[in-house]
Write a protein that holds these residues in place. Structure first.
Motif, PDB file in Angstrom:
ATOM      1  N   THR A  72       0.821  -1.209   0.000  1.00  0.00           N
ATOM      2  CA  THR A  72       0.000   0.000   0.000  1.00  0.00           C
ATOM      3  C   THR A  72       0.863   1.271   0.000  1.00  0.00           C
ATOM      4  O   THR A  72       0.332   2.377  -0.078  1.00  0.00           O
ATOM      5  CB  THR A  72      -0.923   0.035   1.227  1.00  0.00           C
ATOM      6  N   THR A 200      -7.249  -2.752  -1.403  1.00  0.00           N
ATOM      7  CA  THR A 200      -7.930  -1.531  -1.855  1.00  0.00           C
ATOM      8  C   THR A 200      -9.440  -1.619  -1.650  1.00  0.00           C
ATOM      9  O   THR A 200     -10.150  -0.639  -1.870  1.00  0.00           O
ATOM     10  CB  THR A 200      -7.653  -1.260  -3.338  1.00  0.00           C
ATOM     11  N   ALA A 201      -9.944  -2.782  -1.253  1.00  0.00           N
ATOM     12  CA  ALA A 201     -11.383  -2.956  -1.047  1.00  0.00           C
ATOM     13  C   ALA A 201     -11.886  -1.989   0.019  1.00  0.00           C
ATOM     14  O   ALA A 201     -11.177  -1.676   0.982  1.00  0.00           O
ATOM     15  CB  ALA A 201     -11.683  -4.401  -0.643  1.00  0.00           C
ATOM     16  N   GLU A 202     -13.117  -1.529  -0.147  1.00  0.00           N
ATOM     17  CA  GLU A 202     -13.701  -0.568   0.789  1.00  0.00           C
ATOM     18  C   GLU A 202     -14.062  -1.263   2.099  1.00  0.00           C
ATOM     19  O   GLU A 202     -14.606  -2.364   2.118  1.00  0.00           O
ATOM     20  CB  GLU A 202     -14.947   0.072   0.164  1.00  0.00           C
ATOM     21  N   TYR A 203     -13.755  -0.584   3.208  1.00  0.00           N
ATOM     22  CA  TYR A 203     -14.107  -1.112   4.525  1.00  0.00           C
ATOM     23  C   TYR A 203     -14.393   0.068   5.455  1.00  0.00           C
ATOM     24  O   TYR A 203     -13.493   0.821   5.812  1.00  0.00           O
ATOM     25  CB  TYR A 203     -12.978  -1.976   5.098  1.00  0.00           C
ATOM     26  N   GLN A 204     -15.649   0.256   5.785  1.00  0.00           N
ATOM     27  CA  GLN A 204     -16.085   1.274   6.738  1.00  0.00           C
ATOM     28  C   GLN A 204     -15.492   2.657   6.443  1.00  0.00           C
ATOM     29  O   GLN A 204     -14.928   3.323   7.312  1.00  0.00           O
ATOM     30  CB  GLN A 204     -15.752   0.836   8.166  1.00  0.00           C
ATOM     31  N   GLY A 205     -15.605   3.074   5.189  1.00  0.00           N
ATOM     32  CA  GLY A 205     -15.179   4.413   4.808  1.00  0.00           C
ATOM     33  C   GLY A 205     -13.708   4.572   4.521  1.00  0.00           C
ATOM     34  O   GLY A 205     -13.236   5.684   4.272  1.00  0.00           O
ATOM     35  N   LYS A 206     -12.978   3.473   4.543  1.00  0.00           N
ATOM     36  CA  LYS A 206     -11.558   3.504   4.209  1.00  0.00           C
ATOM     37  C   LYS A 206     -11.235   2.232   3.457  1.00  0.00           C
ATOM     38  O   LYS A 206     -12.123   1.430   3.178  1.00  0.00           O
ATOM     39  CB  LYS A 206     -10.702   3.627   5.467  1.00  0.00           C
ATOM     40  N   THR A 207      -9.983   2.023   3.107  1.00  0.00           N
ATOM     41  CA  THR A 207      -9.623   0.764   2.469  1.00  0.00           C
ATOM     42  C   THR A 207      -9.298  -0.277   3.537  1.00  0.00           C
ATOM     43  O   THR A 207      -8.961   0.065   4.683  1.00  0.00           O
ATOM     44  CB  THR A 207      -8.406   0.928   1.551  1.00  0.00           C
ATOM     45  N   GLU A 210      -5.803   0.243   4.863  1.00  0.00           N
ATOM     46  CA  GLU A 210      -5.684   1.286   5.887  1.00  0.00           C
ATOM     47  C   GLU A 210      -6.150   0.774   7.243  1.00  0.00           C
ATOM     48  O   GLU A 210      -5.530   1.064   8.277  1.00  0.00           O
ATOM     49  CB  GLU A 210      -6.505   2.508   5.483  1.00  0.00           C
ATOM     50  N   TYR A 272     -14.838  -9.323   9.997  1.00  0.00           N
ATOM     51  CA  TYR A 272     -14.564  -9.219   8.563  1.00  0.00           C
ATOM     52  C   TYR A 272     -13.526 -10.253   8.139  1.00  0.00           C
ATOM     53  O   TYR A 272     -13.701 -10.971   7.150  1.00  0.00           O
ATOM     54  CB  TYR A 272     -14.080  -7.803   8.245  1.00  0.00           C
TER      55      TYR A 272
END
Length: 333
Positions: A72, A200-207, A210, A272
């Motif tokens: 990342t 890069t998948a979306e998770y709770q408003g971030k990647t 992250e 998750y």
């Protein structure tokens, strides 16, 4: 025919540049007890006034969490992890971390990346009150792949001998208080990387990347305050092996911790991860912290006061179980 060190793969000038970039971050952690600066053969630290000081040391690394940082290209948090893994361990015995040294190894040194990594180390030292008094940067072409780094560290703390915390006074009926983790921390990432490949998948408003790189929480300052006021009988840093491996380590022979699973506030990131790989529940609890980064063992009459004091530090601590007589090992109900 002649060959230079640079042609062999080691760029000394890049190393000098990296040191210059690191100096400001390192200086932030210094105090009057550090007797020399960067560049000396050995780092010097004045211990100060103690009656019967005991030095407590710990060493650790970041592990395969680094792979996510590389992929990342976010390098400024894993240094915090390197510090946290050491200072939280030292803290378990009631010791205040006083200084830290880091070790950074790579195949091809990039000054800016190295400086980001060490800035994270400096931030972790600042959070824990430890001075970053030295370190080593090793460039090893042909041994590490270009772009790969490894980071580890070594911490020393100090505690008065009569204030050592080692679980020797734990009694039946003592209460287990959990302090939440900030996420996965720095353990179990070989399993994480097996089941999650798209950072890069979306998770709770971030990647997801992250979220996974959220640094390990450092518990030193609030817990050191508690040690001044309360009789903390045992402490456990919940790292590799989760609660089953780490919590019994702070309970003396003849006693065991009992933890109620329905009281545990499992963080969403673990749900998750579990869903991505259909990981069995016992494997999750035996690998990850599951949302609990640190556990205190206190007497029942101090339980509420300890929890309320932790709230002043923004820590939503809570009771998860108690101590009972029995064979060593965790009873997870």
């Amino acid at each position: 025919m002649s060959i230079s060190y640079k042609e062999a793969g080691v760029d000394k000038e890049e190393g000098y540049k990296a040191v210059e970039l690191m100096k400001k971050a390192v200086a932030r952690t210094q105090n009057s007890k550090v007797l020399n600066g960067l560049g000396s053969f050995g780092a010097m630290y004045e211990l100060g006034k103690y009656k019967n000081p005991i030095l407590v040391s710990g060493t650790d690394g970041v592990g395969t969490k680094l792979d996510i940082a590389f992929k990342t290209k976010k390098y400024d948090t894993v240094g915090i992890d390197a510090v946290a893994m050491c200072v939280n361990d030292v803290l378990c015995h009631g010791a205040q971390p006083i200084f830290f040294l880091d070790y950074l190894a790579c195949g091809k040194l990039q000054a800016e990346v190295a400086a980001d990594l060490v800035s994270g180390v400096a931030e972790g030292c600042y959070q824990s009150g430890a001075a970053l008094i030295g370190g080593e940067t090793a460039e090893m072409p042909g041994f590490y792949k270009p772009g790969d780094y490894d980071i580890a560290g070594f911490c020393v703390g100090v505690v008065e001998k009569d204030k050592i915390v080692n679980g020797s006074r734990v009694e039946e009926g003592d209460i287990l208080i959990a302090i939440p983790s900030s996420g996965v921390h720095s353990n179990g990432f070989s399993l994480v990387r097996k089941v999650i490949t798209d950072y890069t998948a979306e998770y709770q408003g971030k990647t997801v990347g992250e979220a996974l790189l959220t640094p390990t929480k450092i518990y030193v300052k609030p817990v050191m305050e508690l040690l001044e006021k309360y009789d903390i009988k045992g402490m456990a840093h919940i790292t590799g092996g989760g609660l089953p491996e780490n919590l019994p380590r702070t309970i003396r022979e003849g006693y065991r911790p009992v933890v109620f699973k329905d009281k545990l506030r499992v963080l969403d990131i673990f749900k998750y991860i579990q869903a991505q790989g259909n990981i069995p529940e016992d494997e999750m609890y035996g690998t990850f912290n599951m949302g609990i980064g640190f556990v205190l063992v206190v007497s029942p009459d101090e339980k509420d006061s300890v929890i309320n004091d932790l709230k002043k530090y923004g820590e939503e601590a809570y009771e998860i179980g108690f101590v009972q007589k029995g064979e060593k090992g965790l009873c997870l109900k």
